[in-house]
Design a protein around this motif. Structure first.
Motif, short mmCIF file in Angstrom:
data_model
loop_
_atom_site.label_atom_id
_atom_site.label_comp_id
_atom_site.label_asym_id
_atom_site.label_seq_id
_atom_site.Cartn_x
_atom_site.Cartn_y
_atom_site.Cartn_z
N ASN A 180 3.19 -11.74 2.54
CA ASN A 180 3.21 -10.92 1.33
C ASN A 180 4.62 -10.95 0.91
OD1 ASN A 180 2.51 -8.61 -0.57
ND2 ASN A 180 3.89 -7.31 1.02
N GLY A 181 5.66 -10.62 1.75
CA GLY A 181 6.91 -11.00 1.40
C GLY A 181 7.26 -12.30 0.59
N ALA A 182 6.76 -13.40 1.15
CA ALA A 182 7.03 -14.49 0.77
C ALA A 182 6.52 -14.87 -0.80
CB ALA A 182 6.39 -15.64 1.34
N LEU A 183 5.27 -14.29 -1.11
CA LEU A 183 4.61 -14.40 -2.49
C LEU A 183 5.54 -13.54 -3.54
CD1 LEU A 183 0.90 -14.06 -1.60
CD2 LEU A 183 2.22 -16.17 -2.36
N ARG A 184 5.98 -12.30 -2.71
CA ARG A 184 6.75 -11.34 -3.74
C ARG A 184 8.00 -12.20 -3.91
NH1 ARG A 184 2.53 -9.82 -2.96
NH2 ARG A 184 2.37 -11.20 -4.87
N GLU A 185 8.61 -12.76 -3.16
CA GLU A 185 9.90 -13.84 -3.51
C GLU A 185 9.47 -14.62 -4.61
OE1 GLU A 185 12.55 -13.22 -2.44
OE2 GLU A 185 12.71 -12.51 -0.32
N ALA A 186 8.33 -15.51 -4.65
CA ALA A 186 8.19 -16.35 -5.54
C ALA A 186 7.79 -15.70 -6.97
CB ALA A 186 6.78 -17.05 -5.18
N ASP A 187 7.44 -14.48 -6.87
CA ASP A 187 7.33 -13.83 -8.24
C ASP A 187 8.50 -13.40 -8.71
OD1 ASP A 187 4.38 -13.90 -8.30
OD2 ASP A 187 4.34 -11.84 -7.10
N GLY A 188 9.68 -13.51 -8.04
CA GLY A 188 11.03 -13.07 -8.54
C GLY A 188 11.57 -11.76 -8.04
N VAL A 189 10.79 -11.32 -7.27
CA VAL A 189 11.00 -9.74 -6.76
C VAL A 189 11.77 -9.70 -5.31
CG1 VAL A 189 9.91 -7.70 -6.11
CG2 VAL A 189 9.01 -8.79 -7.68
N ARG A 190 12.78 -9.08 -5.30
CA ARG A 190 13.58 -9.03 -3.93
C ARG A 190 12.91 -7.95 -3.07
NH1 ARG A 190 20.13 -8.46 -3.19
NH2 ARG A 190 19.98 -8.41 -1.15
N PRO A 191 11.99 -8.27 -2.01
CA PRO A 191 11.22 -7.23 -1.43
C PRO A 191 12.31 -6.48 -0.52
CG PRO A 191 10.45 -9.11 -0.41
CD PRO A 191 11.48 -9.56 -1.81
N SER A 192 11.91 -5.02 -0.37
CA SER A 192 12.65 -4.43 0.62
C SER A 192 11.79 -4.50 2.11
CB SER A 192 12.78 -2.86 0.39
OG SER A 192 11.54 -2.59 0.17
N LEU A 193 12.33 -3.79 3.12
CA LEU A 193 11.62 -4.16 4.40
C LEU A 193 10.52 -3.27 4.29
CD1 LEU A 193 11.65 -5.01 7.51
CD2 LEU A 193 12.84 -2.92 7.96
N GLY A 194 10.29 -2.08 3.78
CA GLY A 194 9.15 -1.40 3.72
C GLY A 194 7.86 -2.12 2.88
N SER A 195 8.42 -2.83 1.63
CA SER A 195 7.24 -3.39 0.84
C SER A 195 6.70 -4.62 1.39
CB SER A 195 8.26 -3.97 -0.47
OG SER A 195 9.15 -4.80 -0.37
N PHE A 196 7.18 -5.32 2.66
CA PHE A 196 6.53 -6.09 3.32
C PHE A 196 5.36 -5.90 3.86
CE2 PHE A 196 10.77 -8.15 3.55
CZ PHE A 196 10.52 -9.49 3.46
N PHE A 197 5.17 -4.31 4.27
CA PHE A 197 3.88 -4.02 4.80
C PHE A 197 3.10 -3.28 3.61
CE2 PHE A 197 7.43 -3.81 7.70
CZ PHE A 197 6.90 -4.47 9.02
N ARG A 198 3.30 -3.45 2.44
CA ARG A 198 2.50 -2.96 1.32
C ARG A 198 1.78 -4.02 0.57
NH1 ARG A 198 6.76 0.85 0.65
NH2 ARG A 198 7.80 -0.42 -0.97
N ALA A 199 1.00 -4.84 1.53
CA ALA A 199 0.36 -5.93 0.81
C ALA A 199 -0.76 -5.69 -0.20
CB ALA A 199 -0.02 -6.98 1.85
N PRO A 200 -0.89 -6.42 -1.06
CA PRO A 200 -2.34 -6.25 -1.84
C PRO A 200 -3.38 -6.72 -1.20
CG PRO A 200 -0.99 -7.88 -2.86
CD PRO A 200 -0.07 -7.26 -1.91
N HIS A 201 -4.59 -6.08 -1.31
CA HIS A 201 -5.85 -6.46 -0.91
C HIS A 201 -5.69 -6.48 0.73
CE1 HIS A 201 -5.34 -8.90 -4.84
NE2 HIS A 201 -6.70 -8.12 -4.87
N LEU A 202 -4.94 -5.61 1.23
CA LEU A 202 -4.63 -5.72 2.59
C LEU A 202 -5.77 -5.47 3.45
CD1 LEU A 202 -2.34 -5.15 4.89
CD2 LEU A 202 -2.53 -2.88 4.48
N GLY A 203 -6.87 -4.85 3.21
CA GLY A 203 -8.03 -4.73 4.08
C GLY A 203 -8.67 -6.31 4.04
N ALA A 204 -8.94 -6.84 2.88
CA ALA A 204 -9.57 -8.03 2.95
C ALA A 204 -8.72 -8.99 3.62
CB ALA A 204 -9.53 -8.75 1.63
N ALA A 205 -7.33 -9.04 3.77
CA ALA A 205 -6.33 -9.82 4.42
C ALA A 205 -6.51 -9.57 6.12
CB ALA A 205 -5.07 -9.72 4.04
N LEU A 206 -6.52 -8.43 6.39
CA LEU A 206 -6.91 -7.98 7.89
C LEU A 206 -8.11 -8.62 8.27
CD1 LEU A 206 -5.30 -4.40 7.93
CD2 LEU A 206 -4.33 -6.91 8.80
#
Length: 311
Positions: A180-206
């Protein structure tokens, strides 16, 4: 001489009695300098020419081109600064992207790797204990083969396999947050530590992580399954996080992506394995750098071969 009986006189233009000349009709007299008026009234409008259906109409106008500059020169398609002229995946571009993103957000990535290492280590403790017990039983087989065999059949088979699956499952689940953090980096967003754990489609991903963990445990007992499975499913979690795909749909998509780009993907993963070996040799501390680099490089590869956003 006037008529003493008051006989009415015929009007102008009416027939006259025999021998009397007719009275000419009284038409309006023209004004000097103007044309004489027509006795039949004013002329009507000139007839219009009928439409010709056999003649071509006006040439159609070309639609406006939104991909060109005002001067007419075609606009260049948007490209990533990390691969300005590369339509395909290149290992050098992936590594350059990974290093640039890691360098500007190193603290968040290092802390994330430490969290993953601590959780993974805690989940691996039961597996390590069971493995030590198993090898101890193997060593004792020379003294009491029957007891050792009983221990292997009762304790090792279900216990070690279950703990191996548990460790694999935890590993896949933790990968969700790193991807999730790596994809946000590809989007041009600099993720904070907390944003790593707020992945979209988290249920489907787990759920995808659970399926991957079960399948990885099963195929590990198949020759070369432990190598082929991680290779061909390397993009599965990325597909789910980025597009919300189901577990089996994401795994199938990952197989197709790797199959179509096998050479470049295999070369990239082989390069990343070498980088992580070097990181492990550097007193293991190097893994705090090489693991984020590997994660970012694979995310770049996924976006590159699917035509996704890379900023």
């Amino acid at each position: 001489m006037s008529d003493p009986y008051g006989t009415p006189q015929p009007g102008a233009g009416e027939p006259q009695p025999h021998g009397v000349p007719p009275v000419p009709p009284q038409y309006p007299q023209p004004t000097p300098g103007q044309p004489a008026p027509s006795p039949y009234g004013e002329p009507g409008p000139a007839p219009q020419a009928p439409p010709s259906y056999g003649e071509p109409g006006p040439a159609p106008q070309a639609p406006p081109s939104y991909g060109q500059f005002a001067g007419g020169a075609p606009a260049a398609p948007p490209t990533s600064p990390y691969a300005p002229n590369a339509p395909v995946l290149r290992v050098g571009d992936a590594l350059r992207f990974a290093w640039a993103k890691f360098a500007r957000n190193a603290i968040s990535w290092v802390v994330l790797v430490l969290i993953i290492a601590i959780v993974s280590g805690a989940a691996s403790i039961p597996l390590v204990r069971e493995s030590v017990s198993f090898f101890r039983d193997v060593a004792d087989m020379t003294n009491d083969p029957d007891a050792a065999q009983a221990s292997l059949s009762i304790g090792f088979a279900p216990g070690l396999v279950f703990l191996s699956f548990l460790g694999t499952l935890v590993g896949y689940m933790l990968q969700v947050f790193a991807w999730n953090g790596a994809l946000r980096e590809a989007d041009g967003v600099r993720p904070s530590l907390g944003s790593f754990f707020r992945a979209p489609h988290l249920g489907a991903a787990l759920l995808t992580a659970v399926v991957l963990g079960i399948a990885a445990t099963v195929v590990s007992y198949v020759p070369f399954g432990g190598l082929a499975w991680p290779l061909f499913t390397v993009f599965a979690l990325l597909v789910t996080i980025d597009h919300g795909a189901t577990a089996f749909g994401a795994i199938g998509t990952s197989f197709r992506l790797v199959g179509k780009n096998f050479g470049s993907v295999f070369l990239l993963l082989l390069t990343l394995v070498g980088i992580n070996i070097v990181g492990a040799l550097a007193l293991v501390v190097g893994l705090l750098v090489t693991i984020p680099l590997s994660t970012l490089a694979v995310a770049y590869a996924f976006r590159r071969i699917t035509g996704g956003t890379i900023v």
